[in-house]
Write an enzyme that holds these catalytic residues in place. Sequence first.
Site, PDB file in Angstrom:
ATOM      1  N   THR A 154       0.875  -1.159   0.000  1.00  0.00           N
ATOM      2  CA  THR A 154       0.000   0.000   0.000  1.00  0.00           C
ATOM      3  C   THR A 154       0.915   1.212   0.000  1.00  0.00           C
ATOM      4  OG1 THR A 154      -1.634  -1.196   1.350  1.00  0.00           O
ATOM      5  CG2 THR A 154      -1.876   1.165   1.255  1.00  0.00           C
ATOM      6  N   ARG A 182     -13.157  -8.526  -2.688  1.00  0.00           N
ATOM      7  CA  ARG A 182     -12.568  -8.299  -1.370  1.00  0.00           C
ATOM      8  C   ARG A 182     -12.343  -6.801  -1.144  1.00  0.00           C
ATOM      9  NH1 ARG A 182      -7.014  -6.440   0.190  1.00  0.00           N
ATOM     10  NH2 ARG A 182      -6.742  -7.118   2.343  1.00  0.00           N
ATOM     11  N   ILE A 183     -12.655  -6.313   0.060  1.00  0.00           N
ATOM     12  CA  ILE A 183     -12.502  -4.911   0.398  1.00  0.00           C
ATOM     13  C   ILE A 183     -11.259  -4.741   1.268  1.00  0.00           C
ATOM     14  CG2 ILE A 183     -13.566  -2.902   1.482  1.00  0.00           C
ATOM     15  CD1 ILE A 183     -15.094  -3.941  -0.960  1.00  0.00           C
ATOM     16  N   SER A 184     -10.371  -3.846   0.882  1.00  0.00           N
ATOM     17  CA  SER A 184      -9.170  -3.585   1.674  1.00  0.00           C
ATOM     18  C   SER A 184      -9.467  -2.522   2.725  1.00  0.00           C
ATOM     19  CB  SER A 184      -8.039  -3.104   0.774  1.00  0.00           C
ATOM     20  OG  SER A 184      -8.227  -1.744   0.438  1.00  0.00           O
ATOM     21  N   ASP A 185      -8.493  -2.268   3.586  1.00  0.00           N
ATOM     22  CA  ASP A 185      -8.657  -1.224   4.596  1.00  0.00           C
ATOM     23  C   ASP A 185      -8.426   0.178   4.036  1.00  0.00           C
ATOM     24  OD1 ASP A 185      -5.608  -0.211   5.632  1.00  0.00           O
ATOM     25  OD2 ASP A 185      -5.722  -2.085   4.512  1.00  0.00           O
ATOM     26  N   GLY A 204      -0.327  -2.838   5.274  1.00  0.00           N
ATOM     27  CA  GLY A 204      -0.229  -4.169   5.860  1.00  0.00           C
ATOM     28  C   GLY A 204      -1.362  -5.057   5.389  1.00  0.00           C
ATOM     29  N   VAL A 205      -1.766  -5.990   6.221  1.00  0.00           N
ATOM     30  CA  VAL A 205      -2.884  -6.877   5.891  1.00  0.00           C
ATOM     31  C   VAL A 205      -4.187  -6.168   6.247  1.00  0.00           C
ATOM     32  CG1 VAL A 205      -3.989  -9.086   6.373  1.00  0.00           C
ATOM     33  CG2 VAL A 205      -1.491  -8.949   6.213  1.00  0.00           C
ATOM     34  N   GLY A 206      -4.987  -5.890   5.239  1.00  0.00           N
ATOM     35  CA  GLY A 206      -6.190  -5.095   5.428  1.00  0.00           C
ATOM     36  C   GLY A 206      -7.140  -5.645   6.470  1.00  0.00           C
TER      37      GLY A 206
END
Length: 280
Positions: A154, A182-185, A204-206
Amino acid sequence: MKLIIHGGFFSESEQNNEIKLAKQNSLKNIAKLAFEYLQHHSAFDTVAYAVSLLEDDPLYNAGIGSQIQSDGVIRMSAAIMDGKTQKLSGVINIQEVKNPIEVAKKLIIEDDRVLGGAGAKNYAMENGFENFSTEIPQRRKEYNEKLKNNGKGTVGCVAIDKNGKLAAATSTGGKGFEIPGRISDSATVAGNYANPFCAVSCTGVGEDIVSNATATKIVTRVTDGMTLKNAFQKTFEELKTIDGFAGAIAIDKQGNIYHDNSYPTMVFASFDGENFEVFH
């Protein structure tokens, strides 16, 4: 006036000195260009500008160089938040635009400020954004070989301007090989949040960032009187309880800059007009 930018984490396929040096030089150059831009623009305009430069660099997983999803398609997400107005706008899973952050910025004037999928793409086309493929050969090679980067890519920027106004912007090309939809942060307040007291951008990992509400917690704690450092420490301690993978950059209203990550190594650079800090 200060700013800090990040370019996500190193992926497993990037652990070499050549790429490390390239990212250090790239981040330092973008931070310098963005700071020069900040001299004559608001924090809001500057964070969008900085993130657009990061999107244009194929070293990062955002814009050009975005990851390919499990169905062979690139879908990107981005958001921007103005600390003064406390408005957030963003795009989720947008396809074939060069700079998702610019579409997100354009949406700030609308009543409906977060758009996804075809709606986001249609809005972009209606507002003069050209059709543009962000795929690069490296990403197609990784996709064909089914090499994942563990969702660590990101880009983002946080800035404070000459009037003390804060803003944050974040953009991502996804984690690679994810389920379509899929929705990321990155386009949520968990990954990108700002108010008059503090601004934060995460990477990072959403799913971990959303579960921990990372950016929102840090900003809220600073707003309630906690120091920026202590807000980070408490929030990242809570992240440990879920073994969360995240990094964050921030600036508070006093101009204090802070960054942290739960696992090595988030790549970042900050600049205040005199001093650079660049990841090692």
